[in-house]
Design a protein around this motif. Sequence first.
Motif, short mmCIF file in Angstrom:
data_model
loop_
_atom_site.label_atom_id
_atom_site.label_comp_id
_atom_site.label_asym_id
_atom_site.label_seq_id
_atom_site.Cartn_x
_atom_site.Cartn_y
_atom_site.Cartn_z
N GLU A 9 -26.65 -1.94 16.31
CA GLU A 9 -25.57 -1.93 14.87
C GLU A 9 -25.66 -2.99 14.54
OE1 GLU A 9 -23.04 -0.97 12.79
OE2 GLU A 9 -22.27 0.33 14.62
N ARG A 12 -21.91 -6.46 12.47
CA ARG A 12 -21.55 -7.49 13.11
C ARG A 12 -18.96 -7.17 13.59
NH1 ARG A 12 -24.57 -11.68 13.99
NH2 ARG A 12 -26.43 -11.77 11.60
N GLU A 15 -19.91 -4.21 16.07
CA GLU A 15 -20.63 -4.99 17.26
C GLU A 15 -20.39 -5.33 18.14
OE1 GLU A 15 -23.79 -8.25 18.41
OE2 GLU A 15 -24.08 -7.08 16.53
N THR A 19 -18.68 -4.53 21.69
CA THR A 19 -18.88 -4.94 23.29
C THR A 19 -17.76 -5.04 24.02
OG1 THR A 19 -21.19 -5.53 21.58
CG2 THR A 19 -20.03 -6.98 23.93
N THR A 33 -28.24 -6.53 22.11
CA THR A 33 -28.22 -6.01 19.91
C THR A 33 -29.06 -5.90 19.36
OG1 THR A 33 -26.95 -7.47 19.56
CG2 THR A 33 -25.60 -6.25 20.74
N ARG A 35 -30.03 -4.56 14.97
CA ARG A 35 -29.54 -4.32 13.98
C ARG A 35 -30.43 -3.55 12.72
NH1 ARG A 35 -26.78 -9.64 14.64
NH2 ARG A 35 -24.50 -9.15 14.67
#
Length: 125
Positions: A9, A12, A15, A19, A33, A35
Amino acid sequence: MTLSIFLVEDLRQVEGALTDYLSTMGDFKVLETARTEAEANHWLQEHPGAWDALILDLVLDQGSGMNVIARARAQPRAGKIAVFSGYASEGIRQHCIALGADAVFDKTETSALAAWLRDIGNSTR
């Protein structure tokens, strides 16, 4: 058994929210993770079979989640793959499934994604 998740993802905030949400749902652990498409593909190459579920967005900082689907599906012992995108039209859903995704969710369908993950966790026990 804890379900190991690889999250791809680029935003931010999304994400972090996802999460945090998954951590409150029980037996889910976000392992890593990424990006960008390159970061995701590199992690997949370095960690074959290390994940139970891959959750990925289609529009990334660089590259496309669609290319990550094919890379992930080609791995031996590949886990389940879910697309989690704001662009989950019927045509996109069909294309992602054809590439190897197991499920496609719009980003408004967080509870459906969590239910899908719980089903995976229950089936691996």
